[in-house]
Design a protein around this motif. Structure first.
Motif, short mmCIF file in Angstrom:
data_model
loop_
_atom_site.label_atom_id
_atom_site.label_comp_id
_atom_site.label_asym_id
_atom_site.label_seq_id
_atom_site.Cartn_x
_atom_site.Cartn_y
_atom_site.Cartn_z
N SER A 37 -16.11 9.83 29.15
CA SER A 37 -15.43 8.65 28.61
C SER A 37 -14.90 7.77 29.74
O SER A 37 -14.56 8.25 30.82
CB SER A 37 -14.30 9.06 27.66
OG SER A 37 -13.41 9.98 28.26
N PHE A 71 -15.55 3.35 23.93
CA PHE A 71 -14.45 3.41 22.98
C PHE A 71 -14.45 2.15 22.11
O PHE A 71 -15.02 1.12 22.49
CB PHE A 71 -13.11 3.50 23.72
CG PHE A 71 -12.81 4.83 24.33
CD1 PHE A 71 -12.66 5.96 23.54
CD2 PHE A 71 -12.64 4.95 25.70
CE1 PHE A 71 -12.37 7.19 24.12
CE2 PHE A 71 -12.34 6.17 26.28
CZ PHE A 71 -12.21 7.30 25.48
N THR A 81 -9.40 -2.14 20.78
CA THR A 81 -8.63 -1.12 21.50
C THR A 81 -7.27 -0.95 20.83
O THR A 81 -6.62 -1.93 20.46
CB THR A 81 -8.42 -1.54 22.97
OG1 THR A 81 -9.70 -1.77 23.56
CG2 THR A 81 -7.68 -0.47 23.75
N GLU A 88 -8.72 6.29 19.75
CA GLU A 88 -9.74 6.61 20.75
C GLU A 88 -10.01 8.11 20.83
O GLU A 88 -11.14 8.53 21.13
CB GLU A 88 -9.32 6.07 22.12
CG GLU A 88 -9.47 4.56 22.27
CD GLU A 88 -8.35 3.75 21.65
OE1 GLU A 88 -8.40 2.51 21.72
OE2 GLU A 88 -7.41 4.35 21.08
N ASP A 91 -12.55 8.63 18.31
CA ASP A 91 -13.86 8.18 18.78
C ASP A 91 -14.55 9.29 19.57
O ASP A 91 -15.73 9.58 19.39
CB ASP A 91 -13.72 6.94 19.66
CG ASP A 91 -13.09 5.75 18.95
OD1 ASP A 91 -12.99 5.78 17.71
OD2 ASP A 91 -12.69 4.80 19.65
#
Length: 233
Positions: A37, A71, A81, A88, A91
């Motif tokens: 990530s 993300f 965001t 997140e 995600d």
């Protein structure tokens, strides 16, 4: 083979853009996996990043099922965001669940939970399935600025990592590698060392790179060398 696809987030079905590569032969046997990530989206973070792309290339060359993803609010992913980091997390979990449930890849035999910068904060809070051997690879962990990335929810993310470093918490603790440049612009090395030392066990390693900063431009190969050595310990 590389596939680009959209995966619904475990949070709210926001479409998460993921790139998944597996270069080995799909023989029906298991294979290791890694999920990578990226840094904070509003500051330009996405899978189009020097560290993320270097890791993706390295691990796919080692026949890992290698997943990088954007993300929410970054790259080709939908949504925005968040202010807390909590969506997140979902995600990341959605991508992980996809790897374990899809028939397009080998059975996942082990997994590395990996993140860089903001992505390392999220990765450190993820718990893989209890029966799957796991490791954590956290690069440029943003300890000193987490309050700004999470709207003061940083305690949650710190506690998740500390639980994984706690030797009494065997169910969720895999070997953990932190990599930090001694010139990181966002977290002082001393602060990170003190924080890790508070809970560190023999499963926790901190690799400090002389002259390394938060962004690693021109030092991607150094990162790969450290990671390669750690994997072979």
């Amino acid at each position: 083979m590389t596939t680009r696809l959209k995966i619904p987030s475990a949070e709210d079905s926001t479409e998460i853009d993921a790139v998944i590569t597996y270069e080995g032969k799909h023989t029906g046997e298991g294979a290791p996996a890694i999920i990578i990530s990226h840094p904070y989206g509003p500051l330009g973070g996405s899978i189009v990043n020097n560290v993320v792309q270097s890791l993706h290339k390295y691990f796919s060359s080692k026949n890992y099922v290698t997943a990088s993803f954007n993300f929410r609010g970054a790259g080709r992913s939908g949504g925005r965001t968040s202010w807390t980091g909590m969506p997140e997390r979902q995600d990341y979990i959605a991508v992980m669940n996809h790897l374990f449930k899809s028939n397009a890849y080998p059975t996942i035999s082990s997994i590395i939970i990996c993140g860089y910068s903001f992505g390392s904060m999220i990765a450190g809070s993820i718990t893989p399935p209890a029966d799957i051997p796991s490791r954590y690879l956290l690069i440029s962990y943003p300890l000193s600025v987490m309050w700004a990335l999470t709207s003061f929810h940083s305690t949650f993310f710190k506690e998740q990592v500390m639980q994984r470093m706690d030797s009494a918490n065997d169910a969720t603790s895999g070997p953990m590698l932190f990599i930090m440049g001694d010139r990181d612009q966002f977290t002082g090395l001393g602060a990170l060392k003190r924080w890790i030392a508070d809970k560190a066990t023999e499963r926790t390693t901190l690799a400090v790179v002389p002259d390394g900063d938060h962004f690693w431009f021109g030092m991607e190969e150094t990162l790969i060398q450290i990671i390669d050595s750690w994997l072979h310990q």
